[in-house]
Design an enzyme around this catalytic site. Structure first.
Site, mmCIF file in Angstrom:
data_model
loop_
_atom_site.group_PDB
_atom_site.id
_atom_site.type_symbol
_atom_site.label_atom_id
_atom_site.label_comp_id
_atom_site.label_asym_id
_atom_site.label_seq_id
_atom_site.Cartn_x
_atom_site.Cartn_y
_atom_site.Cartn_z
ATOM 1 N N LYS A 13 -0.685 94.167 40.613
ATOM 2 C CA LYS A 13 -0.395 93.294 39.448
ATOM 3 C C LYS A 13 -0.982 93.774 38.240
ATOM 4 O O LYS A 13 -0.555 94.085 37.138
ATOM 5 C CB LYS A 13 -1.197 91.904 39.957
ATOM 6 C CG LYS A 13 -0.797 91.185 41.114
ATOM 7 C CD LYS A 13 -1.614 89.901 41.461
ATOM 8 C CE LYS A 13 -2.726 90.087 41.703
ATOM 9 N NZ LYS A 13 -3.230 90.629 43.017
ATOM 10 N N ARG A 88 -4.048 80.940 41.872
ATOM 11 C CA ARG A 88 -4.463 81.273 43.197
ATOM 12 C C ARG A 88 -4.163 80.131 44.040
ATOM 13 O O ARG A 88 -4.577 80.399 45.275
ATOM 14 C CB ARG A 88 -5.738 81.973 43.282
ATOM 15 C CG ARG A 88 -5.541 83.673 43.021
ATOM 16 C CD ARG A 88 -6.939 83.978 43.151
ATOM 17 N NE ARG A 88 -7.254 85.207 43.853
ATOM 18 C CZ ARG A 88 -7.224 86.341 42.884
ATOM 19 N NH1 ARG A 88 -7.101 86.323 41.644
ATOM 20 N NH2 ARG A 88 -7.809 87.908 43.479
ATOM 21 N N ARG A 127 -9.070 102.494 44.826
ATOM 22 C CA ARG A 127 -8.909 101.949 43.523
ATOM 23 C C ARG A 127 -10.152 102.231 42.439
ATOM 24 O O ARG A 127 -11.317 102.225 42.962
ATOM 25 C CB ARG A 127 -8.810 100.586 43.344
ATOM 26 C CG ARG A 127 -8.648 100.100 41.834
ATOM 27 C CD ARG A 127 -8.053 98.556 41.862
ATOM 28 N NE ARG A 127 -8.703 97.607 42.597
ATOM 29 C CZ ARG A 127 -8.222 96.235 42.911
ATOM 30 N NH1 ARG A 127 -7.172 96.081 42.426
ATOM 31 N NH2 ARG A 127 -8.840 95.315 43.466
ATOM 32 N N ARG A 161 -15.257 98.795 41.861
ATOM 33 C CA ARG A 161 -15.708 97.208 42.238
ATOM 34 C C ARG A 161 -16.391 97.244 43.181
ATOM 35 O O ARG A 161 -15.978 97.579 44.308
ATOM 36 C CB ARG A 161 -14.297 96.433 42.154
ATOM 37 C CG ARG A 161 -13.799 96.286 40.652
ATOM 38 C CD ARG A 161 -12.476 95.381 40.744
ATOM 39 N NE ARG A 161 -12.301 94.489 41.589
ATOM 40 C CZ ARG A 161 -11.236 93.784 41.989
ATOM 41 N NH1 ARG A 161 -10.046 93.999 41.246
ATOM 42 N NH2 ARG A 161 -11.117 92.694 42.672
ATOM 43 N N ARG A 172 -10.072 88.536 51.221
ATOM 44 C CA ARG A 172 -9.515 88.442 49.949
ATOM 45 C C ARG A 172 -8.032 88.012 50.566
ATOM 46 O O ARG A 172 -7.228 87.345 50.015
ATOM 47 C CB ARG A 172 -9.574 89.278 48.855
ATOM 48 C CG ARG A 172 -11.007 89.321 48.212
ATOM 49 C CD ARG A 172 -11.440 90.649 47.501
ATOM 50 N NE ARG A 172 -10.494 91.070 46.654
ATOM 51 C CZ ARG A 172 -10.409 92.270 46.160
ATOM 52 N NH1 ARG A 172 -11.357 93.330 46.627
ATOM 53 N NH2 ARG A 172 -9.567 92.687 45.541
HETATM 54 P P1 ADP Z 1 -7.219 91.406 42.954
HETATM 55 O O1 ADP Z 1 -6.330 91.718 41.669
HETATM 56 O O2 ADP Z 1 -7.787 92.672 43.765
HETATM 57 O O3 ADP Z 1 -6.669 90.437 44.039
HETATM 58 P P2 ADP Z 1 -9.023 90.148 40.961
HETATM 59 O O4 ADP Z 1 -9.664 90.845 40.275
HETATM 60 O O5 ADP Z 1 -7.956 89.222 40.671
HETATM 61 O O6 ADP Z 1 -8.753 90.876 42.472
HETATM 62 O O7 ADP Z 1 -10.202 88.864 41.471
HETATM 63 C C1 ADP Z 1 -11.481 89.302 42.257
HETATM 64 C C2 ADP Z 1 -12.259 88.339 42.480
HETATM 65 O O8 ADP Z 1 -12.454 87.038 41.345
HETATM 66 C C3 ADP Z 1 -11.435 87.350 43.526
HETATM 67 O O9 ADP Z 1 -11.797 87.817 44.947
HETATM 68 C C4 ADP Z 1 -12.133 85.902 43.301
HETATM 69 O O10 ADP Z 1 -13.445 85.970 43.898
HETATM 70 C C5 ADP Z 1 -12.251 85.724 41.936
HETATM 71 N N1 ADP Z 1 -11.275 85.307 41.250
HETATM 72 C C6 ADP Z 1 -10.236 86.106 40.525
HETATM 73 N N2 ADP Z 1 -9.181 85.224 39.870
HETATM 74 C C7 ADP Z 1 -9.527 84.138 40.517
HETATM 75 C C8 ADP Z 1 -8.821 82.794 40.590
HETATM 76 N N3 ADP Z 1 -7.779 82.663 39.768
HETATM 77 N N4 ADP Z 1 -9.364 81.599 41.450
HETATM 78 C C9 ADP Z 1 -10.437 81.783 42.013
HETATM 79 N N5 ADP Z 1 -11.054 82.992 42.107
HETATM 80 C C10 ADP Z 1 -10.657 83.967 41.358
HETATM 81 P P1 ADP Z 2 -3.879 94.374 41.879
HETATM 82 O O1 ADP Z 2 -4.152 93.936 40.483
HETATM 83 O O2 ADP Z 2 -2.721 93.548 42.445
HETATM 84 O O3 ADP Z 2 -5.114 93.957 43.027
HETATM 85 P P2 ADP Z 2 -3.619 97.248 41.308
HETATM 86 O O4 ADP Z 2 -2.601 97.090 40.240
HETATM 87 O O5 ADP Z 2 -5.252 97.265 40.832
HETATM 88 O O6 ADP Z 2 -3.548 95.894 42.358
HETATM 89 O O7 ADP Z 2 -3.564 98.276 42.335
HETATM 90 C C1 ADP Z 2 -4.353 98.558 43.355
HETATM 91 C C2 ADP Z 2 -4.432 100.079 43.480
HETATM 92 O O8 ADP Z 2 -3.109 100.589 44.082
HETATM 93 C C3 ADP Z 2 -4.395 100.767 42.194
HETATM 94 O O9 ADP Z 2 -5.737 101.732 42.235
HETATM 95 C C4 ADP Z 2 -3.232 101.424 41.630
HETATM 96 O O10 ADP Z 2 -3.212 102.559 41.106
HETATM 97 C C5 ADP Z 2 -2.477 101.349 43.206
HETATM 98 N N1 ADP Z 2 -1.050 101.131 42.924
HETATM 99 C C6 ADP Z 2 -0.652 100.061 42.255
HETATM 100 N N2 ADP Z 2 0.799 100.135 42.466
HETATM 101 C C7 ADP Z 2 1.076 101.233 43.309
HETATM 102 C C8 ADP Z 2 2.204 101.702 43.981
HETATM 103 N N3 ADP Z 2 3.478 101.032 43.737
HETATM 104 N N4 ADP Z 2 2.228 102.594 44.640
HETATM 105 C C9 ADP Z 2 0.832 102.921 45.124
HETATM 106 N N5 ADP Z 2 -0.176 102.792 44.569
HETATM 107 C C10 ADP Z 2 -0.114 101.688 43.811
#
Ligand code: ADP
Ligand code: ADP
Ligand code: ZN
Length: 216
Positions: A13, A88, A127, A161, A172
């Site tokens: 994302k 979410r 990541r 992170r 998660r």
């Molecule tokens: P990822 O993209 O890896 O799923 P995020 O950066 O979106 O992780 O979220 C990291 C953490 O922040 C989540 O595990 C949760 O604890 C909190 N968080 C983020 N967005 C939300 C949301 N929309 N509702 C509730 N908790 C959230």
């Molecule tokens: P999210 O925001 O959904 O939690 P990220 O965009 O941060 O996910 O992606 C998680 C990790 O995977 C990052 O280190 C990113 O560089 C890698 N990644 C993202 N998209 C791809 C893909 N299509 N193939 C391989 N690795 C990816």
């Protein structure tokens, strides 16, 4: 145009949102980024959210929806939003509908990044991001062109992170399955859901998203 990028942790994302920002001048609204900024600044929201985030659980709906409302108010007229990591839960989806409607806006697309859960742990544990500009990287899948130097800003400091460890990722993912995936039907009835193969190469994922955005 306003879109939601939906998918479990590590689906891509943030990566795709950053690309849309660069190509189309849209605004990335990541509640995860907003919450991490609040934790760092030790605001009241940050103090509440810190332990919840470290455990991989969800922060309260009220907190995140308030953050999104403030960001929407700060956006210039006509700029498109990419909701990344929000909504979410069903109550968050409902709040988003209200937040948009009261500002005369609407959702155009909900793009679900379809991924194989087994691949996500490797994505998450590899990541990291640039400490200065936030550009995302991966130990194996997206290295900077010059080792130790950010492609985008030339910075040399990177960060990981605290919640990007295997144990927290499992929680998660479970949260995603239990609370987030069930909101898809809300958008299915509106006919705005599109699915993209999130296991494809990053560039292919970007092309698939561009194709969806071009349709409307
Ligand atoms: P990822 O993209 O890896 O799923 P995020 O950066 O979106 O992780 O979220 C990291 C953490 O922040 C989540 O595990 C949760 O604890 C909190 N968080 C983020 N967005 C939300 C949301 N929309 N509702 C509730 N908790 C959230
Ligand atoms: P999210 O925001 O959904 O939690 P990220 O965009 O941060 O996910 O992606 C998680 C990790 O995977 C990052 O280190 C990113 O560089 C890698 N990644 C993202 N998209 C791809 C893909 N299509 N193939 C391989 N690795 C990816
Ligand atoms: Zn950088």
């Amino acid at each position: 145009m306003n879109i939601i990028l939906l998918g479990p942790p590590g689906a891509g994302k943030g990566t795709q949102a950053q690309r849309l920002v660069e190509r189309h001048g849209m605004k990335q609204l990541s509640t995860g980024d907003m919450l991490r900024a609040a934790v760092k600044a030790q605001t009241p929201v940050g103090l509440k959210a810190k332990a919840v985030m470290e455990a991989g659980e969800l922060v309260s709906d009220e907190i995140v929806s308030a953050l999104i409302g403030d960001e929407l108010d700060a956006m210039p007229e006509g700029q498109g939003a990419i909701f990344d990591g929000y909504p979410r839960t069903a109550p968050q989806a409902e709040s988003l509908g209200e937040l948009l409607a009261s500002r005369g806006k609407k959702l155009d697309h909900v793009i679900e990044l379809d991924v194989n859960e087994d691949a996500l742990v490797e994505r998450i544990t590899g990541r990291y991001t640039c400490a200065s500009c936030g550009k995302g990287y991966h130990d194996t899948f997206e290295k900077p062109a010059v080792e130790g130097t950010c492609d985008k800003c030339g910075g040399h400091e990177f960060k990981r992170r605290p919640d990007d460890n295997e144990e927290t990722v499992r929680t998660r993912m479970a949260e995603y399955r239990a609370k987030t995936a069930p909101i898809l039907p809300i958008y299915e009835v509106q006919g705005i859901v599109a699915r993209v193969d999130g296991m494809a190469d990053m560039d292919e994922v970007t092309a698939a998203i561009e194709a969806i955005l071009g349709k409307r």
